[in-house]
Design a protein around this motif. Structure first.
Motif, mmCIF file in Angstrom:
data_model
loop_
_atom_site.group_PDB
_atom_site.id
_atom_site.type_symbol
_atom_site.label_atom_id
_atom_site.label_comp_id
_atom_site.label_asym_id
_atom_site.label_seq_id
_atom_site.Cartn_x
_atom_site.Cartn_y
_atom_site.Cartn_z
ATOM 1 N N ALA A 84 0.747 -1.264 0.099
ATOM 2 C CA ALA A 84 -0.099 -0.097 -0.030
ATOM 3 C C ALA A 84 0.847 1.315 -0.038
ATOM 4 O O ALA A 84 1.242 1.752 0.932
ATOM 5 N N PRO A 85 1.323 1.576 -1.182
ATOM 6 C CA PRO A 85 2.444 2.838 -1.191
ATOM 7 C C PRO A 85 1.681 4.042 -0.803
ATOM 8 O O PRO A 85 2.201 4.870 -0.228
ATOM 9 N N GLY A 86 0.332 4.233 -0.889
ATOM 10 C CA GLY A 86 -0.345 5.678 -0.481
ATOM 11 C C GLY A 86 -0.084 5.550 1.121
ATOM 12 O O GLY A 86 0.155 6.650 1.673
ATOM 13 N N PHE A 87 -0.409 4.440 1.949
ATOM 14 C CA PHE A 87 -0.242 4.335 3.243
ATOM 15 C C PHE A 87 1.211 4.843 3.639
ATOM 16 O O PHE A 87 1.477 5.180 4.664
ATOM 17 N N GLY A 88 2.195 4.173 2.548
ATOM 18 C CA GLY A 88 3.578 4.690 3.120
ATOM 19 C C GLY A 88 3.717 6.018 2.917
ATOM 20 O O GLY A 88 4.590 6.528 3.986
ATOM 21 N N ILE A 89 3.247 6.774 2.075
ATOM 22 C CA ILE A 89 3.508 8.208 1.818
ATOM 23 C C ILE A 89 2.792 8.718 2.846
ATOM 24 O O ILE A 89 3.464 9.880 3.185
ATOM 25 N N LEU A 90 1.694 8.348 3.459
ATOM 26 C CA LEU A 90 0.876 9.058 4.564
ATOM 27 C C LEU A 90 1.962 9.178 5.698
ATOM 28 O O LEU A 90 2.092 10.037 6.466
ATOM 29 N N PHE A 91 2.377 7.657 6.250
ATOM 30 C CA PHE A 91 3.485 7.866 7.173
ATOM 31 C C PHE A 91 4.737 8.927 7.048
ATOM 32 O O PHE A 91 5.358 9.459 7.937
ATOM 33 N N ALA A 92 5.152 8.900 5.882
ATOM 34 C CA ALA A 92 6.112 9.760 5.548
ATOM 35 C C ALA A 92 5.869 11.242 5.656
ATOM 36 O O ALA A 92 6.523 11.995 6.105
ATOM 37 N N ILE A 93 4.663 11.476 5.071
ATOM 38 C CA ILE A 93 4.276 12.811 5.430
ATOM 39 C C ILE A 93 4.242 13.497 6.864
ATOM 40 O O ILE A 93 4.570 14.471 7.080
ATOM 41 N N LEU A 94 3.458 12.564 7.533
ATOM 42 C CA LEU A 94 3.377 12.881 9.038
ATOM 43 C C LEU A 94 4.723 13.130 9.549
ATOM 44 O O LEU A 94 4.799 13.778 10.746
ATOM 45 N N SER A 95 5.730 12.458 9.101
ATOM 46 C CA SER A 95 7.109 12.580 9.751
ATOM 47 C C SER A 95 7.600 14.016 9.497
ATOM 48 O O SER A 95 8.603 14.431 10.264
ATOM 49 N N PHE A 96 7.291 14.792 8.675
ATOM 50 C CA PHE A 96 7.751 15.968 8.355
ATOM 51 C C PHE A 96 6.806 17.210 9.361
ATOM 52 O O PHE A 96 7.371 18.390 8.942
ATOM 53 N N ILE A 97 5.903 16.897 10.029
ATOM 54 C CA ILE A 97 5.171 17.807 10.681
ATOM 55 C C ILE A 97 6.229 18.736 11.487
ATOM 56 O O ILE A 97 6.709 18.310 12.407
ATOM 57 N N GLY A 98 6.090 20.129 11.286
ATOM 58 C CA GLY A 98 6.923 20.916 12.227
ATOM 59 C C GLY A 98 7.718 21.696 11.378
ATOM 60 O O GLY A 98 8.337 22.924 11.793
ATOM 61 N N PHE A 99 8.173 21.195 10.032
ATOM 62 C CA PHE A 99 9.234 21.911 9.472
ATOM 63 C C PHE A 99 9.037 23.403 9.001
ATOM 64 O O PHE A 99 9.688 24.087 8.910
ATOM 65 N N GLU A 100 7.607 23.559 8.770
ATOM 66 C CA GLU A 100 7.054 24.765 8.187
ATOM 67 C C GLU A 100 7.126 25.868 9.242
ATOM 68 O O GLU A 100 6.800 26.941 8.890
ATOM 69 N N ALA A 101 7.450 25.568 10.406
ATOM 70 C CA ALA A 101 7.236 26.565 11.475
ATOM 71 C C ALA A 101 8.229 27.522 11.748
ATOM 72 O O ALA A 101 8.295 28.490 12.625
ATOM 73 N N THR A 102 9.305 27.575 10.597
ATOM 74 C CA THR A 102 10.513 28.538 10.755
ATOM 75 C C THR A 102 9.970 29.964 10.866
ATOM 76 O O THR A 102 10.589 30.810 11.854
ATOM 77 N N ALA A 103 8.875 30.385 10.155
ATOM 78 C CA ALA A 103 8.482 31.691 10.154
ATOM 79 C C ALA A 103 7.902 32.260 11.396
ATOM 80 O O ALA A 103 7.893 33.373 11.634
ATOM 81 N N VAL A 104 7.598 31.168 12.337
ATOM 82 C CA VAL A 104 6.822 31.617 13.693
ATOM 83 C C VAL A 104 7.954 32.328 14.597
ATOM 84 O O VAL A 104 7.634 33.247 15.301
ATOM 85 N N PHE A 105 9.023 31.932 14.103
ATOM 86 C CA PHE A 105 10.171 32.610 15.187
ATOM 87 C C PHE A 105 10.661 33.861 14.549
ATOM 88 O O PHE A 105 11.990 34.022 14.855
ATOM 89 N N ARG A 106 9.934 34.514 13.734
ATOM 90 C CA ARG A 106 10.747 35.672 12.725
ATOM 91 C C ARG A 106 11.217 36.698 13.823
ATOM 92 O O ARG A 106 12.225 37.400 13.621
ATOM 93 N N ASP A 107 10.426 37.171 14.925
ATOM 94 C CA ASP A 107 10.688 38.179 15.792
ATOM 95 C C ASP A 107 11.787 37.837 16.447
ATOM 96 O O ASP A 107 12.619 38.854 16.922
#
Length: 482
Positions: free
Chosen positions: A215-238
């Motif tokens: 089930a490659p779709g399920f594999g991609i699902l777990f891969a996506i969940l592993s990246f949660i948090g990377f996008e928060a760099t801009a939160v620390f702008r100040d």
């Protein structure tokens, strides 16, 4: 939803100005932000958790390639995200970008989804941390106490660090992150020097047959969940030095570091166990396969270190998400969305101390509710809240991609066509595919065989959070997000 007709930022309304005296203080460089963001991704926790699950229930030995796909899509997303950074001079990550591109109502809706997602994940990870610490203490002859006792001890530490200056959290996270990455890299090196394990190096990562198996779709699902948090760099702008340069660099370094580490280490874990046996082993022992493999290559000492660092990795993850959620609350309060006192930084530490306590209060309520309701901390509490977070974050990535494209359709002075349009459009296409995969597998993610009350409940909460945006926009017309 209302779309701005001008690319020029609107001046804050009276009472919502983000005055210098209400700004957070800090001098985070690229490395400091990278440590916080990568710690949120919990590298050791991913190798010991989502990776075995992706192997067992996804596409087996081909699972490591899912990290390559996820990294590529998120890099495309980051091109537009970082290109737009210099046009969004306020800390706030997703919602500031969505507000700038799609209007205030959509921006507020994105803010509420983000806050819901991060608070849910912070609370949910306590459902992993408590039992893990309880098991560790008992394994060394300590008392057998309920999971929530240890979760409460971790919660107290998180509140303490969250109240203080961000640089203290950054230093703590740096130490914990370096330790957990070091032990996994030591295992990687041991597998490499042993010739790739009992069957040599796995070829699943480059074999189309293996990549598309199961089930490659399920594999991609777990891969996506592993990246949660990377996008928060801009939160620390100040709290960043030279944010127009620091934020884009930290975003790319975090993403490439996380993606490269996950791809390499998951491939070597498959190799270390043996390509023909890894699915069976991962299915039978998903929670212990990393520890047993480490013991096989690094001895009993390595197994003990993994067990300890797995707990500290979960703590680092919680602390990182707490810092992110606190800054969301602080920034929203400073713009007139929440009560103004939440936007007052600590006089000594320059931290969002009151916002941190508010975030801690929400997390405490959720954990107490889980205990009173008798929820299983992992199978129910963590899984349900993790479902909210995973869907919410990917939806926010989609909204941000649309906002970037909408903004640069009006603003031509942002760089090349590749950076303004082509890469964001390709990233959006990939993210929409990810949304489809997550929605297809959401019932499994929250422990249901098919769409039921919990699956629909997750979606309903996110819809209500986004719908609150237009309502608050009308109720608080003075609130400005950028």
């Amino acid at each position: 939803m209302t779309v701005h007709t001008s690319a020029a930022p609107q001046p804050p309304a009276t009472g919502t100005a983000h005055a210098a005296g209400s700004r957070l203080r800090g001098s985070l460089g690229v490395s400091g932000i990278v440590f916080i963001v990568v710690a949120a991704a919990s590298p050791l926790g991913v190798i010991g958790g989502p990776v075995p699950l992706g192997i067992a229930f996804g596409n087996g030995a081909g699972f490591p390639f899912a990290f390559v796909i996820a990294t590529a899509v998120l890099l495309l997303f980051s091109v537009g995200f970082t290109t737009m950074t210099r046009f969004v001079p306020t800390a706030g990550a997703f919602y500031s970008y969505v507000d700038k591109g799609l209007g205030r109502s959509a921006g507020l809706g994105a803010a509420f989804i983000a806050l819901l997602a991060y608070l849910a994940l912070e609370a949910g990870v306590f459902g992993l941390f408590g039992p893990a610490l309880a098991g560790l203490v008992e394994s060394y002859g300590g008392p057998a106490l309920p999971w929530w006792v240890w979760a409460a001890a971790g919660f107290a530490a998180v509140v303490l660090f969250g109240y203080r200056n961000i640089e203290l959290s950054g230093k703590v996270l740096a130490v914990l992150l370096l330790a957990e990455v070091a032990i996994v890299l030591a295992l990687d090196a041991a597998v490499i020097f042993s010739g790739g394990g009992p069957e040599g190096f796995s070829t699943g990562i480059v074999s189309p047959g293996q990549i598309l198996s199961g089930a490659p779709g399920f594999g991609i699902l777990f891969a996506i969940l592993s990246f949660i948090g990377f996008e928060a760099t801009a939160v620390f702008r100040d709290e960043a030095r030279d944010p127009d340069r620091t934020i884009p660099r930290a975003t790319y370094i975090s993403l490439l570091s996380i993606g490269g580490f996950y791809t390499l280490s998951s491939w070597l874990l498959v190799s270390g166990v043996g390509q023909s046996k890894v699915v069976e082993e991962s299915t039978a022992n998903p929670g212990t396969i990393l520890q047993t493999t480490t013991e096989a290559y690094l001895g009993a000492a390595g197994g003990h270190i993994i067990a300890l660092l797995f707990v500290t990795s979960l703590f680092a993850c919680i602390l990182s998400f707490h810092n992110i959620a606190s800054r969301y609350i602080f920034q929203l309060a400073s713009r007139g969305v929440f009560a103004q006192p939440l936007s007052v930084p600590h006089e000594r530490f320059g931290s969002p101390a009151r916002a941190s306590l508010a975030a801690a209060g929400v997390v405490a309520v959720l954990n107490v509710a889980a205990v009173l309701l008798g929820l299983d901390p992992i199978v129910e509490f963590y899984t349900w809240l993790g479902g909210i977070s995973s869907v919410g974050i990917v939806l926010l990535l989609v909204l941000t991609s649309v906002a970037v494209l909408a903004f640069f359709a009006r603003q031509e002075r942002g760089g090349s066509t590749w950076r303004r349009r082509t890469a964001p459009a390709l990233g959006l296409a990939g993210l929409l595919l990810f949304v489809a995969i997550i929605l297809q597998n959401l019932p499994t993610l929250v422990g249901e065989e098919s769409y039921g009350p919990f699956s629909f409940g997750v979606l309903a909460l996110l819809v209500l959070a986004f719908a609150a945006g237009p309502v608050v926009a009308r109720a608080r017309p003075a609130a400005v997000l950028h």
